[in-house]
Structures are given as C-alpha cells and as structure tokens.
Design a protein around this motif. Structure first.
Motif, mmCIF file in Angstrom:
data_model
loop_
_atom_site.group_PDB
_atom_site.id
_atom_site.type_symbol
_atom_site.label_atom_id
_atom_site.label_comp_id
_atom_site.label_asym_id
_atom_site.label_seq_id
_atom_site.Cartn_x
_atom_site.Cartn_y
_atom_site.Cartn_z
ATOM 1 N N LEU A 116 45.240 40.797 53.333
ATOM 2 C CA LEU A 116 45.141 40.882 51.868
ATOM 3 C C LEU A 116 45.255 42.320 51.387
ATOM 4 N N GLU A 145 51.296 35.091 39.698
ATOM 5 C CA GLU A 145 51.635 33.709 39.344
ATOM 6 C C GLU A 145 51.395 32.769 40.534
ATOM 7 N N LEU A 146 51.723 33.270 41.719
ATOM 8 C CA LEU A 146 51.504 32.468 42.921
ATOM 9 C C LEU A 146 50.044 32.521 43.357
ATOM 10 N N ALA A 147 49.499 33.728 43.368
ATOM 11 C CA ALA A 147 48.151 33.926 43.898
ATOM 12 C C ALA A 147 47.110 33.137 43.107
ATOM 13 N N VAL A 148 47.321 33.044 41.801
ATOM 14 C CA VAL A 148 46.316 32.387 40.955
ATOM 15 C C VAL A 148 46.240 30.885 41.244
ATOM 16 N N THR A 149 47.299 30.317 41.807
ATOM 17 C CA THR A 149 47.290 28.875 42.080
ATOM 18 C C THR A 149 46.858 28.564 43.517
ATOM 19 N N THR A 150 46.360 29.563 44.218
ATOM 20 C CA THR A 150 45.848 29.316 45.573
ATOM 21 C C THR A 150 44.326 29.172 45.514
ATOM 22 N N PRO A 151 43.746 28.517 46.522
ATOM 23 C CA PRO A 151 42.294 28.265 46.445
ATOM 24 C C PRO A 151 41.423 29.469 46.769
ATOM 25 N N TYR A 152 42.013 30.560 47.245
ATOM 26 C CA TYR A 152 41.202 31.717 47.657
ATOM 27 C C TYR A 152 40.369 32.226 46.472
ATOM 28 N N LEU A 179 38.471 38.257 46.239
ATOM 29 C CA LEU A 179 39.695 39.074 46.337
ATOM 30 C C LEU A 179 39.532 40.368 45.526
ATOM 31 N N ILE A 232 35.477 35.687 35.601
ATOM 32 C CA ILE A 232 36.042 35.118 36.825
ATOM 33 C C ILE A 232 35.727 33.632 36.914
ATOM 34 N N ARG A 233 34.552 33.240 36.448
ATOM 35 C CA ARG A 233 34.184 31.831 36.505
ATOM 36 C C ARG A 233 34.941 31.002 35.474
ATOM 37 N N THR A 270 37.870 31.780 33.623
ATOM 38 C CA THR A 270 39.324 31.823 33.455
ATOM 39 C C THR A 270 39.991 32.137 34.774
ATOM 40 N N ASN A 271 41.298 32.060 34.736
ATOM 41 C CA ASN A 271 42.045 32.478 35.910
ATOM 42 C C ASN A 271 42.076 33.991 35.961
#
Lengths: 274, 296
Positions: A87, A148-155, A160, A264-265, A267-268
């Motif tokens: 990361l 755009e990609l990272a925000v749709t991952t469960p991590y 992060l 963080i809780r 919103t994206n």
C-alpha cells in the motif's frame, strides 16, 4: 530435433539429478542439456514434475515481485508487514517528504549560522510543521489517481489513511526534530513545532474528505504561512508555538480528529470524488 | 432458479439542480445485462452508485441482501462481492502491471502473500498480460492498459461485475476474448455492462436496459428490444424520406432507419432485419447521436 552426436547416459543424468557430480562435470552436463533436446527429454525422467513446478513458480514469483521504494524497504526491516508495504509503495508517500525534510533542515541550518537574524527561526517555524502536512498531501495526490477504484474495495479507508499518515510522520518527524536540535539558538522550538504540525496534518486530512489533494495542500500552506507572517510582522514569531498557542493546536487536533472519524464513517473517502 | 441479486429502488441522484437519476428502479439477476444510453443519460452515475463509489440523493440499493446505501458494514460487504472497471482508470506512476494488480488485491483483502500473488498472476493471464507482468504500465499500449484495468475486476471471482465501457480501445481479437471471459463469468454471477458498443450487447447480453435523461426507457430481452424496430428499417436505392439515419452499406444499397415507409409496393425498397443498434437509434432518436457508434 537434436543434432548432437554425444549424449549423456542415464546413469550420468541420474547422478546429475541427485547432485552427485563434481562441479566441473555438473557444469559440463548442464551446458550440454541447454542445447540437447534428446537429453532434455531423458532428463525429464529424473526430475519430479511437482518439484520442477515449484521451482518455476518461485522463479516467476521472484521476477514478478515489485521492487519496493527504499523508505518502504527500510520500514519493512523495522517490522512493516507485506500488505502495508504494498500500500505504501503505491502511494510513493515517503520519498518526497524525506527529500523535503532534508532540504528544510539544510536551509534552516544555514540560516541558523546567523544567530542575530530572526528570519531563520521564522523560516523554521513556517516550514517544519508543513513537512508532514505536505507529505500526507503528496501521498494522496498519487493515490487520488486510483481513488475511483480504491473507494469500491472493502479495505478500511480509515486504516489506509492512518497508515499513510503514520508512514509520513514516522519518516519525517524524527529527522526534522533531530536536525532542529542541532541548530544553535532554536531551543524548544525544535519540538514545539510538533503542535501545529499535528493540528495542520489533521486539518489537511479532514479537508481531503471534501476536496482534492491539489486544493488542500496549497490551502493549508497558505493558511499557516499567513499565521507565521502575521506573527513575524509583529515581531512575535515565538508566540506561534508558545503555551497558549499549543493549547489551541491541541483543541484543533482533537476537533479535527473527531470530524475525520465522522467523515470516514459517513462518506466515502478520500473526498476528491463528487 | 434465477434470484434477484441486485435491487435498485426509486434511486434519485442530484448534482445541484441537475437530476442525473430520476427515481430509477431495476433488478439484476445472474447473467449479462447491457446498459445502453447516450452520453449524460445517467449510466455512469447509476454504476457509481451501484458500486458504492457515490451515494444516491434518495432511494435504496440492495446487493446480495446488503444495503449498499446503508451502514459502512453493509457497504463493505457489498464491496467484497464486487468487481468494477470504471470508464477511465488512471494508474499510479512508476508501477509494473503486477504491482498495480497486487495493490488492488491488497485493497480487496488478500492478506496471504503467496495466495495473493497466485491470484494476481491468474487474472493477468486471464486478460493475456501474463507475459507483461513485470512491464511498467507506462510502456503498455492503450489496449493493454484497458486489459490491465479489466484484470483487477476479476480478482477473487466476484459475484457482481460492473464494467463501464470495457471494450473501448480493444482490437477485435481482444474484444472476442473478453466476450468469452464475460460470458463464462455471467453463468455464475451478475454482469452489468455499460457501453456504447451495441454489437457487444447484441453478442453477449440476455437483457438490455436503455436509460435516457436519468430514466429507464426500456428493460427487456435483446429479442424484445430488436422487435421494437421491426418494420422500421429499410434497404433501398435512395434514402427514405424523414429517415432518422441513412447510410450506404457495403452492397451499395441505402439503409434507412425510420422514415416514411412506402405506401405502394416499391421494388427498389425492402424491409431489412433490424439490429440492436437500429432499435437503439429509433428509441432514442436524435439523443442517441451523442453516444451511439454508427457503423457505416
């Protein structure tokens, strides 16, 4: 089809496979095997296909494994795990701050060689708290590209964010503190800049949940520069890190930490996305 | 049994005064669904809401029983089932193909390094980039970059695959390979394919959803969609009066979409077999011009 006139006998191949040949003879057999398809086929009977697959998988793994940037390699030696290293190596967040911190320290050191010049201290107070801020912002500039990609991952985006921020702080703050302590006449200022540094870093992180790193970086920089310039104009630079101001930075740190937690809780994250 | 995997209920998205999605409702089941619409119709907004990249102004989305518009826990569960390829993927500088997919794999919670690397190699092989794993991304062609963006979506064999213009920049052979891949994937999960390439939809999808101005204009099978253009596409020696679109085909005859059909028998004009593209052009009229790729 092989054009060789001489071939290894099965006994020789068996001994080669078992590692029973001396170095010279083994090298000779190896050189022959590279070019002789008939002996390569014969050799297959002496090798374990599973073992062969494992070896090739290992070779492929060693070649494909990305080379980590040197600050990340340093953190790996200090116990950073593999996934955190991946990361951090993508955010490339550490190289810039290190370079920046080194330049800051050098400039301050040169300036500090003129003890009667108050501009040296002002410059130190202006730039030192901004080193971690700009480091964090720089980390998000590069990662914004994949937001755009990272925000749709469960991590966990909170983890992060903290990971990147901590990595920047761990690699920059000790350097700036240590070098600041070596500058004559700086005194407690070598550590009191940490108050505004934490407040400003968290302010930048909160800002990043709404705006892009390209906007937040210059905004925080301009804000802090205005504070220091104002104090310098009134010949009260030291008050920017005096006790009452430190209390203000503490309040700022607590409030921004709370806001960051809520953002963080709810919103994206990061907030460069519309 | 083909149960509902994704349910979109009265979802509205506003950007200031602009309504990008207007109380849209739809469901997705296993298989491939094509999402068609002109630029600005709301396709990308719908996709970004479905993939939890952005929140709707109102309405509810349920993905595999989890509320994608609900708590962080629910959204995280949705993200665990999701493979997503945005319309445009910008890659971090200086990375190799392997490093990029490895990074996304970590974000997708692949914690065991050996298993993660095996999976990264699998998806790179899947899109034909196995031999480019150690190449820097900046050295790749546009088509290879697109395939790299696609590869990460297949990490972990997600149950929901959402692809925004996946075939843009791919050559015919690569598009055919991708079609094979997607059709295989559609047998076990739901695939939503947003595209302007009507031939991809015709070749792959069982179902078509057409959106325009934030609303659904059509939702049905490909056959039903094509049937909406039956008797409205003509081949002749000259353009039909009032035709929406006309072009000279490879045989030298003029294909007219829409227009006034001949009232009396005309030996020079004959009805043509409509395609998905014809139906799309007829359904959206001039609005389709903004996004449709017209094969001349």
């Amino acid at each position: 089809m092989s054009t060789m006139s001489w071939h290894c006998d099965p006994h020789l191949l068996a001994r080669y496979s078992a590692g029973a040949l001396d170095a010279v003879l083994a090298a000779s057999v190896e050189a022959h095997l590279v070019h002789c398809t008939q002996c390569q086929t014969a050799m297959a009977a002496h090798t374990d296909p599973d073992e062969s697959d494992r070896i090739w998988a290992g070779v492929r793994e060693a070649i494909a494994r990305p080379v980590l940037p040197w600050p990340v390699r340093l953190l790996r030696r200090c116990g950073l795990n593999d996934e955190d290293a991946v990361l951090l190596s993508v955010s490339r967040s550490l190289r810039g701050p290190w370079t920046l911190a080194t330049v800051v320290v050098l400039v301050c050191a040169v300036w500090a060689s003129f003890p009667d010049d108050p501009r040296g201290k002002a410059a130190y107070l202006l730039v030192a708290p901004l080193v971690p801020v700009l480091g964090v912002v720089a980390a998000f500039v590069s990662v914004d590209q994949t937001a755009e990609l990272a925000v749709t991952t469960p991590y966990s985006k909170a983890r992060l964010t903290l990971l990147r921020t901590l990595a920047v702080i761990v690699t920059t703050v000790p350097l700036v503190v240590a070098m600041g302590a070596l500058i004559p006449g700086i005194g407690w200022m070598a550590v009191t800049w940490l108050g505004p540094a934490f407040g400003l870093t968290l302010t930048a992180l909160v800002g990043l949940t709404w705006l892009s790193a390209e906007v937040i970086g210059p905004a925080v920089l301009a804000g802090w520069a205005a504070v220091v310039a104002g104090a310098y104009g009134h010949d009260t630079v030291a008050t920017t890190v005096a006790a009452p101001a430190q209390l203000g930075y503490l309040v700022l740190t607590v409030v921004t930490a709370a806001v960051l937690s809520l953002r963080i809780r709810s919103t994206n994250f990061p907030g460069a996305l519309p | 049994m083909n149960e509902t995997l994704v349910a979109v209920e009265a979802v509205t998205k506003r950007y200031g005064d602009t309504v990008a999605l207007d109380a849209m409702s739809l469901t997705l089941r296993s298989g491939l669904t094509g999402l068609l619409g002109p630029n600005g119709a709301g396709k990308t907004t719908l996709i970004r809401i479905l993939t939890t990249a952005t929140a709707p102004s109102s309405g509810r989305i349920t993905v595999f029983g989890h509320d994608a518009t609900g708590s962080l826990v629910d959204r995280t569960e949705v993200r665990r089932q999701l493979g997503y390829v945005p319309q445009e993927v910008r890659f971090p500088r200086g990375l190799t193909c392997f490093a990029f997919v490895d990074y996304i794999a970590v974000l997708k919670e692949w914690t065991d390094t050996a298993r993660r690397h095996t999976e990264v190699r699998r998806v790179l092989d899947l899109v034909g980039l196995g031999d480019r794993a150690t190449r820097k991304i900046r050295a790749l062609s546009g088509g290879q970059r697109r395939r790299l963006a696609l590869s990460q979506a297949f990490l972990g064999r997600p149950r929901l695959l959402v692809l925004d213009e996946p075939t843009a920049g791919l050559d015919p052979e690569q598009r055919a390979s991708l079609r094979t891949l997607l059709s295989e994937h559609g047998r076990t999960g739901a695939v939503l394919l947003a595209t302007h390439q009507t031939e991809d939809v015709a070749a792959l999808c069982e179902r078509i959803i057409v959106v325009d101005a934030g609303r659904i204009r059509f939702d049905g099978t490909v056959a039903e969609f094509v049937a909406t253009a039956a008797g409205r596409v003509w081949l002749g020696d000259a353009p039909l009066p009032g035709a929406l679109q006309t072009w000279r085909t490879g045989t030298g005859r003029i294909r007219s979409i829409g227009g006034v059909a001949p009232t009396a028998p005309d030996p020079t004009v004959s009805a043509a077999e409509p395609t998905v593209e014809d139906a799309y052009l007829l359904m959206l009229g001039p609005a389709a011009h903004a996004g449709a790729e017209v094969a001349a």
